[in-house]
Design a protein around this motif. Structure first.
Motif, PDB file in Angstrom:
ATOM      1  N   SER A  63       4.037   0.886 -16.063  1.00 32.69           N
ATOM      2  CA  SER A  63       5.180   1.259 -15.225  1.00 32.69           C
ATOM      3  C   SER A  63       4.903   0.960 -13.753  1.00 32.69           C
ATOM      4  CB  SER A  63       5.560   2.723 -15.434  1.00 32.69           C
ATOM      5  OG  SER A  63       4.441   3.536 -15.297  1.00 32.69           O
ATOM      6  N   LEU A  64       3.626   0.981 -13.347  1.00 30.53           N
ATOM      7  CA  LEU A  64       3.312   0.633 -11.963  1.00 30.53           C
ATOM      8  C   LEU A  64       3.707  -0.813 -11.674  1.00 30.53           C
ATOM      9  CD1 LEU A  64       1.970   1.510  -9.267  1.00 30.53           C
ATOM     10  CD2 LEU A  64      -0.114   0.418 -10.098  1.00 30.53           C
ATOM     11  N   LEU A  65       3.312  -1.718 -12.581  1.00 31.08           N
ATOM     12  CA  LEU A  65       3.625  -3.135 -12.370  1.00 31.08           C
ATOM     13  C   LEU A  65       5.142  -3.355 -12.391  1.00 31.08           C
ATOM     14  CD1 LEU A  65       0.904  -5.212 -14.245  1.00 31.08           C
ATOM     15  CD2 LEU A  65       0.829  -4.041 -12.051  1.00 31.08           C
ATOM     16  N   THR A  66       5.826  -2.693 -13.310  1.00 32.84           N
ATOM     17  CA  THR A  66       7.284  -2.831 -13.393  1.00 32.84           C
ATOM     18  C   THR A  66       7.943  -2.352 -12.096  1.00 32.84           C
ATOM     19  OG1 THR A  66       6.996  -2.274 -15.711  1.00 32.84           O
ATOM     20  CG2 THR A  66       9.252  -2.380 -14.900  1.00 32.84           C
ATOM     21  N   ASN A  67       7.448  -1.215 -11.581  1.00 29.09           N
ATOM     22  CA  ASN A  67       8.042  -0.678 -10.355  1.00 29.09           C
ATOM     23  C   ASN A  67       7.786  -1.583  -9.159  1.00 29.09           C
ATOM     24  OD1 ASN A  67       9.209   1.576 -11.487  1.00 29.09           O
ATOM     25  ND2 ASN A  67       7.324   2.790 -11.334  1.00 29.09           N
ATOM     26  N   ILE A  68       6.570  -2.094  -9.073  1.00 33.07           N
ATOM     27  CA  ILE A  68       6.258  -2.997  -7.945  1.00 33.07           C
ATOM     28  C   ILE A  68       7.162  -4.228  -8.013  1.00 33.07           C
ATOM     29  CG2 ILE A  68       4.530  -4.506  -6.916  1.00 33.07           C
ATOM     30  CD1 ILE A  68       2.395  -2.487  -7.839  1.00 33.07           C
ATOM     31  N   LYS A  69       7.302  -4.778  -9.218  1.00 28.83           N
ATOM     32  CA  LYS A  69       8.141  -5.970  -9.374  1.00 28.83           C
ATOM     33  C   LYS A  69       9.586  -5.696  -8.921  1.00 28.83           C
ATOM     34  CE  LYS A  69       9.446 -10.057 -10.970  1.00 28.83           C
ATOM     35  NZ  LYS A  69      10.177 -10.686  -9.891  1.00 28.83           N
ATOM     36  N   GLN A  70      10.076  -4.519  -9.307  1.00 32.85           N
ATOM     37  CA  GLN A  70      11.440  -4.142  -8.911  1.00 32.85           C
ATOM     38  C   GLN A  70      11.562  -4.031  -7.396  1.00 32.85           C
ATOM     39  OE1 GLN A  70      12.471  -0.597 -11.034  1.00 32.85           O
ATOM     40  NE2 GLN A  70      13.047  -1.762 -12.879  1.00 32.85           N
ATOM     41  N   ASP A  71      10.519  -3.450  -6.775  1.00 30.59           N
ATOM     42  CA  ASP A  71      10.563  -3.291  -5.325  1.00 30.59           C
ATOM     43  C   ASP A  71      10.539  -4.653  -4.633  1.00 30.59           C
ATOM     44  OD1 ASP A  71      10.667  -1.494  -3.089  1.00 30.59           O
ATOM     45  OD2 ASP A  71       8.622  -2.166  -2.618  1.00 30.59           O
ATOM     46  N   ILE A  72       9.722  -5.568  -5.178  1.00 32.56           N
ATOM     47  CA  ILE A  72       9.675  -6.924  -4.595  1.00 32.56           C
ATOM     48  C   ILE A  72      11.052  -7.581  -4.724  1.00 32.56           C
ATOM     49  CG2 ILE A  72       8.705  -9.240  -4.835  1.00 32.56           C
ATOM     50  CD1 ILE A  72       6.133  -7.880  -5.876  1.00 32.56           C
ATOM     51  N   ASP A  73      11.649  -7.456  -5.909  1.00 32.09           N
ATOM     52  CA  ASP A  73      12.974  -8.060  -6.138  1.00 32.09           C
ATOM     53  C   ASP A  73      13.999  -7.535  -5.162  1.00 32.09           C
ATOM     54  OD1 ASP A  73      12.053  -9.652  -8.097  1.00 32.09           O
ATOM     55  OD2 ASP A  73      12.757  -8.408  -9.775  1.00 32.09           O
ATOM     56  N   SER A  74      13.996  -6.207  -4.955  1.00 30.43           N
ATOM     57  CA  SER A  74      15.010  -5.648  -4.057  1.00 30.43           C
ATOM     58  C   SER A  74      14.722  -6.037  -2.614  1.00 30.43           C
ATOM     59  CB  SER A  74      15.108  -4.130  -4.214  1.00 30.43           C
ATOM     60  OG  SER A  74      13.919  -3.540  -3.747  1.00 30.43           O
ATOM     61  N   LEU A  85       0.840  -1.205   0.000  1.00 31.13           N
ATOM     62  CA  LEU A  85       0.000   0.000   0.000  1.00 31.13           C
ATOM     63  C   LEU A  85       0.873   1.252   0.000  1.00 31.13           C
ATOM     64  CD1 LEU A  85      -2.901   1.114   0.199  1.00 31.13           C
ATOM     65  CD2 LEU A  85      -2.630   1.124   2.688  1.00 31.13           C
ATOM     66  N   GLU A  86       1.882   1.217   0.873  1.00 36.52           N
ATOM     67  CA  GLU A  86       2.789   2.368   0.972  1.00 36.52           C
ATOM     68  C   GLU A  86       3.490   2.634  -0.366  1.00 36.52           C
ATOM     69  OE1 GLU A  86       6.691   3.271   3.607  1.00 36.52           O
ATOM     70  OE2 GLU A  86       5.153   2.003   4.549  1.00 36.52           O
ATOM     71  N   PHE A  87       3.936   1.525  -0.988  1.00 32.70           N
ATOM     72  CA  PHE A  87       4.685   1.679  -2.234  1.00 32.70           C
ATOM     73  C   PHE A  87       3.814   2.235  -3.365  1.00 32.70           C
ATOM     74  CE2 PHE A  87       6.456   0.269  -6.265  1.00 32.70           C
ATOM     75  CZ  PHE A  87       7.765   0.714  -6.141  1.00 32.70           C
ATOM     76  N   VAL A  88       2.588   1.683  -3.534  1.00 33.76           N
ATOM     77  CA  VAL A  88       1.752   2.158  -4.656  1.00 33.76           C
ATOM     78  C   VAL A  88       1.341   3.620  -4.444  1.00 33.76           C
ATOM     79  CG1 VAL A  88       0.909  -0.066  -5.479  1.00 33.76           C
ATOM     80  CG2 VAL A  88      -0.312   1.100  -3.640  1.00 33.76           C
ATOM     81  N   ASN A  89       1.215   3.987  -3.187  1.00 31.43           N
ATOM     82  CA  ASN A  89       0.838   5.370  -2.924  1.00 31.43           C
ATOM     83  C   ASN A  89       1.969   6.348  -3.218  1.00 31.43           C
ATOM     84  OD1 ASN A  89      -1.880   5.370  -2.407  1.00 31.43           O
ATOM     85  ND2 ASN A  89      -1.595   4.654  -0.299  1.00 31.43           N
ATOM     86  N   GLN A  90       3.202   5.826  -3.322  1.00 33.39           N
ATOM     87  CA  GLN A  90       4.304   6.683  -3.768  1.00 33.39           C
ATOM     88  C   GLN A  90       4.342   6.774  -5.289  1.00 33.39           C
ATOM     89  OE1 GLN A  90       7.629   4.737  -2.025  1.00 33.39           O
ATOM     90  NE2 GLN A  90       7.034   5.292   0.065  1.00 33.39           N
ATOM     91  N   HIS A  91       3.549   5.976  -5.954  1.00 35.74           N
ATOM     92  CA  HIS A  91       3.570   5.935  -7.418  1.00 35.74           C
ATOM     93  C   HIS A  91       2.168   6.147  -7.992  1.00 35.74           C
ATOM     94  CE1 HIS A  91       7.303   3.943  -6.234  1.00 35.74           C
ATOM     95  NE2 HIS A  91       7.780   4.321  -7.415  1.00 35.74           N
ATOM     96  N   THR A  92       1.470   7.101  -7.471  1.00 34.65           N
ATOM     97  CA  THR A  92       0.080   7.308  -7.894  1.00 34.65           C
ATOM     98  C   THR A  92      -0.014   7.818  -9.333  1.00 34.65           C
ATOM     99  OG1 THR A  92       0.253   9.412  -6.740  1.00 34.65           O
ATOM    100  CG2 THR A  92      -0.980   7.664  -5.636  1.00 34.65           C
ATOM    101  N   GLN A  93       1.075   8.376  -9.848  1.00 32.09           N
ATOM    102  CA  GLN A  93       1.018   8.942 -11.196  1.00 32.09           C
ATOM    103  C   GLN A  93       1.384   7.934 -12.288  1.00 32.09           C
ATOM    104  OE1 GLN A  93      -0.369  11.903 -11.604  1.00 32.09           O
ATOM    105  NE2 GLN A  93      -0.566  11.807  -9.367  1.00 32.09           N
ATOM    106  N   ASP A  94       1.809   6.766 -11.898  1.00 32.53           N
ATOM    107  CA  ASP A  94       2.249   5.767 -12.893  1.00 32.53           C
ATOM    108  C   ASP A  94       1.084   5.266 -13.741  1.00 32.53           C
ATOM    109  OD1 ASP A  94       4.653   6.048 -11.729  1.00 32.53           O
ATOM    110  OD2 ASP A  94       4.901   3.938 -11.120  1.00 32.53           O
TER     111      ASP A  94
END
Lengths: 664, 100
Positions: free
Chosen positions: A623-634, A610-619
């Motif tokens: 790009s939202l899915l790509t960013n979430i995937k990257q965050d999970i990986d890290s 929830l915290e992460f998607v709320n930092q990316h509300t403009q995606d």
């Protein structure tokens, strides 16, 4: 014959010649002055072991060296010309005969090999050669003494014979083992002769027989008659002997088997070790006998020195024969029962270890040969174990090949299955290029080759878009198969135009019908009326999606969840409604996202998502899915991916425009 | 991290399985086997006090166990912690399980 003179052309041979001469001289000299037995003629001569041993090892080079050494020794001692000359010839042959004999006579089937004492046959051969050599040399020497008038043959013959024989046997063996240990290369005859010449050449062994015969007959004769030989007769015999000796070098050599190729990791074979060890032990024993006898003799002072030494040599000489008879018997036993089987087994294992193991040619033969090692003792047991190991290993290789082939086939099939699964889900983006009312993007990453997660989206008709997110319990092939059924049933039902609740109720019933494996599906489905923005959704035990109203923040869209699909028969699902507007975003996912686990066993969690998607509300969706995937990986880091990670994002762009245009 | 299952019998017909660790894809077969071995019981209790994690594969086994016990008795879950209760809630399992 040529070989005798080729000595003077080789530096190495010359070196060995000088070494032999020096050695002979140095060892002979001190004894000459200390223990003179027959004045001017002979003494206790440990030096007597030098000619046969060096001769055996170095061939003609040693023969020349020793005869020269003896000559110098005789001249320094002031011997007459006759003694000097005949001593020269005798010593030459004393050294040359063993060499010739070693490379001409065969005992049993064993081929002629370079000089070594590594088996019973070698030892028997060595003793035989020393015996013949001592007999011939002694006969010639005795005849010389008779002719020179020094001594009656009978009185000196045993002394001379045993002097030669005893020392060559007692001291020869340690010296030979030292030479072998330090890997001094023996001289090997290189002369090659035809078979026919070889046959005829055998007649040239005659001189040795004749001389030996003369020696034995005349020793017996003079013993019985206690008289000196007629000088004239002695001279004739001496001449005959010399002629014989001079003919002997023409005897052609037999073919020598090349040095066996050094076995890997075997420096000194067990056979050699046992043989040498036992012989050295015998030598110690013989020396002890000698010392004890000498001690007894010195107490009994009535004998002359000559008689005493005669007696000593005879005692030692006889003991040698007894000890060696026992030793050879024992060694033969050890060789037959221990060393030869071990050698054979060692050879077999070495051949086997070197072979390629993926094909079996030759293995059968090895296995058979392993069975030929005598049974009943530890070596037999070892051979049996090794045979069993070879057979098992062959079987394993066959099995392994089959298993590997099977595994490869399964891997290929799984690969195809993964492709089929991937192609079952819409994966071409943009998915609906002609529709400007919405934007949709989805991804799936299976944890194993094929997974149990799936997403789906499709247009039911021009006005209705369905989105599905689901997760089959478990992973791998069973889950994937169940997923295919579930996905197909849902799509079929949806295309009939039913509402989401109706769809799930029917699909649940159908899935329950034949679900012996007890698998179930958590699923979330929504149908969007593209014209009105009305969104009807139903939840069968799935994770709550995230919804962002235009300009707002993401929030979990919680509703009363129904039970999972395929879990229990007769479940009635309830659906919920809401209206979506331009700019609204809906994010669907499976528990692979929230339950991604890092190395410390922490979960990614709904809060973090929830915290992460709320930092990316403009995606936008992609790009939202790509960013979430990257965050999970890290977050996960090096920890393995436990579950499939599947996500879908829907963005409403301008439903009202479409509605407007439709109304026009 | 693995799963430890301890049995505790209360009479011949009632047994409590005390679960400790994670119930996920790798450990679920362990519980499935355990439950298959339990025959002729009328009351199966499971103590979830020390259970840290429950995945969908674990849910599947619970569902199988529930179906099995529906035929011959009852299944009761004890000490279900908040996280796992949430899983039951989200998946609708809360409706079909007996949780005390």
């Amino acid at each position: 014959m040529k070989e005798i003179f080729s000595v003077f052309r080789s530096k190495r041979a010359l070196g060995r010649m000088i070494l032999s001469a020096a050695l002979f001289f140095v060892v002979a000299l001190p004894f000459k002055s200390l223990f003179t037995l027959l004045p001017g003629v002979t003494e206790i001569r440990p030096a007597n072991m030098i000619p046969p041993i060096l001769g055996l090892y170095f061939g003609p080079a040693a023969a020349w060296g020793i005869s020269l050494g003896n000559l110098v020794s005789d001249i320094t001692a002031g011997s007459g010309a006759f003694v000097c000359a005949s001593g020269f010839v005798t010593n030459f042959f004393y050294a040359y005969i063993p060499y010739k004999l070693w490379y001409t006579i065969k005992i049993g089937k064993q081929p002629i090999r370079p000089v070594q004492l590594s088996s019973v046959i070698d030892i028997v051969k060595y003793i035989l050669i020393i015996f013949v050599d001592s007999l011939v040399t002694t006969t010639v020497l005795s005849l010389i003494f008779e002719v020179a008038g020094f001594q009656a043959m009978a009185s000196s013959f045993p002394l001379l014979f045993f002097n030669n024989f005893d020392f060559a046997i007692i001291l020869g063996i340690p010296v030979l083992s030292l030479l072998e240990k330090y890997r001094v290369q023996p001289q090997i005859p290189t002369q090659v002769v035809t078979e026919a010449k070889m046959e005829y050449g055998k007649w040239l062994d005659m001189p040795l027989y004749v001389i030996s015969l003369i020696g034995v007959v005349y020793l017996t004769y003079s013993y019985m008659n206690q008289m000196q030989l007629d000088q004239m007769l002695a001279f004739v015999f001496l001449c005959v002997s010399f002629v014989g000796l001079l003919l002997y070098p023409f005897r052609p050599f037999a073919k020598v088997q090349e040095q066996e190729e050094q076995k890997e990791r075997v420096r000194i074979s067990i056979k050699t070790k046992v043989t040498i060890g036992f012989l050295l032990l015998s030598v110690v024993f013989l020396l002890l006998i000698g010392v004890v006898t000498l001690n007894t003799l010195s107490i009994n002072g009535t004998w002359t020195r000559l008689e005493a030494w005669n007696y000593l040599y005879v005692v030692v000489g006889i003991t040698i024969n007894i000890v060696y008879a026992v030793a050879i018997g024992f060694l033969w036993y050890v060789e037959k029962n221990i060393t030869v089987p071990i050698e054979r087994l060692s050879n077999l294992t070495q051949i086997y270890a070197k072979q390629e193991h993926d094909h079996h040619e030759g293995h059968q033969e090895l296995i058979q040969r392993c069975g030929q090692v005598p049974q009943g003792d530890e070596i037999g047991a070892l051979a049996q174990s090794f045979r069993k190991m070879m057979e098992d290993l062959d079987d394993y290789m066959v099995n392994l090949a089959t298993i590997t082939a099977d595994k490869e086939r399964i891997a290929t099939e799984l690969n195809v299955a993964t492709q089929i699964q991937a192609s079952m889900m819409p994966c071409i983006f943009p998915a609906f290029p002609e529709r400007s009312e919405f934007d949709i993007y989805a991804t799936m990453m299976p944890a194993k080759e094929v997974g149990g997660d799936f997403y789906d989206f499709f247009l039911i008709d021009d006005k209705h878009l369905a989105v599905v997110m689901a997760d089959v319990s478990g992973k791998g092939v069973p889950a994937a198969l169940f997923m295919v059924i579930a996905k197909t049933l849902i799509k079929n039902q949806a295309q009939l135009g039913h509402t989401p609740a109706e769809i799930f109720t029917t699909v649940n019933m159908q899935l329950c019908e034949n679900n012996d494996a007890g698998l179930f599906v958590t699923s979330w489905m929504g149908i969007l009326d593209i014209e009105t923005g009305k969104f009807t959704y139903v939840n069968a035990g799935h994770n709550p999606p995230l919804l962002k109203k235009s300009g707002g923040q993401y929030e979990y869209l919680r509703c009363k969840a129904g039970f999972v699909l395929a879990g229990m028969e007769g479940i009635r699902y309830r659906q919920f409604e809401m209206t979506l507007q331009e700019g609204d975003m809906l994010y669907l996912y499976t528990d692979g996202v929230t339950e991604a686990t890092n190395a410390e066993n922490q979960l990614y969690s709904e809060e973090r998502l929830l915290e992460f998607v709320n930092q990316h509300t403009q995606d936008d969706p992609q790009s939202l899915l790509t960013n979430i995937k990257q965050d999970i990986d890290s977050f996960v880091g090096d920890a393995p991916q436990f579950d499939d990670i599947t996500m879908l994002c829907l963005k409403i762009k301008s439903p009202n425009n479409t509605q407007g245009s439709a109304e026009q | 991290m693995a799963l430890t299952i301890n049995r505790s019998w209360a009479g011949e017909k009632e047994v409590t399985l005390i679960l400790e660790g994670r119930l996920d894809t790798t450990t679920a077969p362990q519980l499935e086997k355990e439950i298959q071995e339990l025959d002729g019981i009328t009351c199966l209790k499971m103590d979830f006090e020390k259970l840290d994690y429950l995945s969908s594969a674990g849910l599947r086994v619970l569902l199988l166990a529930q179906k099995k016990m529906n035929r011959c008795g009852e299944m009761i879950l004890n000490h279900v912690n908040e996280t796992i209760m949430e899983v039951f809630d989200v998946t609708g399992f809360i409706d079909i399980l007996t949780i005390e």
